[in-house]
Design an enzyme around this catalytic site. Structure first.
Site, PDB file in Angstrom:
ATOM      1  N   ILE A  56     -34.762   0.803 -14.965  1.00  0.00           N
ATOM      2  CA  ILE A  56     -34.045   1.763 -15.811  1.00  0.00           C
ATOM      3  C   ILE A  56     -33.870   1.244 -17.234  1.00  0.00           C
ATOM      4  O   ILE A  56     -33.501   2.007 -18.119  1.00  0.00           O
ATOM      5  CB  ILE A  56     -32.679   2.167 -15.211  1.00  0.00           C
ATOM      6  N   GLY A  92     -30.892 -14.824 -15.357  1.00  0.00           N
ATOM      7  CA  GLY A  92     -30.856 -13.394 -15.628  1.00  0.00           C
ATOM      8  C   GLY A  92     -30.805 -12.498 -14.402  1.00  0.00           C
ATOM      9  O   GLY A  92     -30.901 -11.280 -14.538  1.00  0.00           O
ATOM     10  N   GLN A  93     -30.633 -13.069 -13.208  1.00  0.00           N
ATOM     11  CA  GLN A  93     -30.522 -12.208 -12.026  1.00  0.00           C
ATOM     12  C   GLN A  93     -29.178 -11.501 -12.064  1.00  0.00           C
ATOM     13  O   GLN A  93     -28.133 -12.146 -12.181  1.00  0.00           O
ATOM     14  CB  GLN A  93     -30.655 -13.017 -10.734  1.00  0.00           C
ATOM     15  N   HIS A 151     -36.112  -9.491  -5.731  1.00  0.00           N
ATOM     16  CA  HIS A 151     -36.983  -8.490  -6.328  1.00  0.00           C
ATOM     17  C   HIS A 151     -37.903  -9.137  -7.348  1.00  0.00           C
ATOM     18  O   HIS A 151     -37.545 -10.113  -7.992  1.00  0.00           O
ATOM     19  CB  HIS A 151     -36.190  -7.350  -6.975  1.00  0.00           C
TER      20      HIS A 151
END
Length: 119
Positions: A36, A98-99, A105
Site C-alpha cells: 500500500i 524496518g520490519q 514476508h
C-alpha cells in the site's frame, strides 16, 4: 503460536480475506499482494499463509513454504516484467531493519534502479 493465525496480525487478516488487498498471485501456501506504500514501480509482498514472526522462524519451521515464498517472488517479478532488468527480494527482520508487520514476508521490488549498499 507459530504457524497458526494470529488475530492481531494484519497479514493473517489479509490471508483470511478480512482485510482487502490488491492480490496478484495466490497458491496453496502463499499470497502475493501490492504494497500500500510502494517504494518502487513493482512492490509486491509475498507472505506465507501460515503465521511465523519473521523469515528465520519460517525457514526453521517450514523450509518448503520458505521455498514457496521465494519461488512466488520470482513469479511476481516475471509477471511484472522486471525479471529481465533486475529486482530485489527483501526480508526485513526486526524493527531495526524496518520490519513493521510481525508476519514473515518478502518484498519484491523492481522497475527502477537500486543503489548498493541499500540504505
Amino acid at each position: 503460536m507459530a504457524g497458526e493465525r494470529q488475530d492481531d496480525c494484519l497479514f493473517c487478516k489479509i490471508v483470511a480475506g478480512e482485510v482487502p488487498a490488491d492480490v496478484v498471485r495466490e497458491t496453496g501456501t502463499t499470497l502475493a499482494f501490492r504494497d500500500i506504500n510502494p517504494q518502487a514501480p513493482t512492490h509486491v509482498l509475498v507472505v506465507p499463509k501460515v503465521h511465523y514472526r519473521d523469515a528465520p522462524s519460517l525457514a526453521a519451521a517450514d523450509p518448503q513454504v520458505t521455498a514457496d515464498v521465494l519461488r512466488e517472488a520470482g513469479e511476481v517479478a516475471a509477471e511484472d516484467k522486471v525479471d529481465g532488468t533486475g529486482y530485489r527480494i527483501v526480508f526485513n527482520t526486526g524493527s531495526g531493519a524496518g520490519q513493521t508487520v510481525w508476519h514473515a514476508h518478502a518484498h519484491v521490488l523492481g522497475g527502477r534502479g537500486f543503489n548498493w549498499p541499500p540504505g
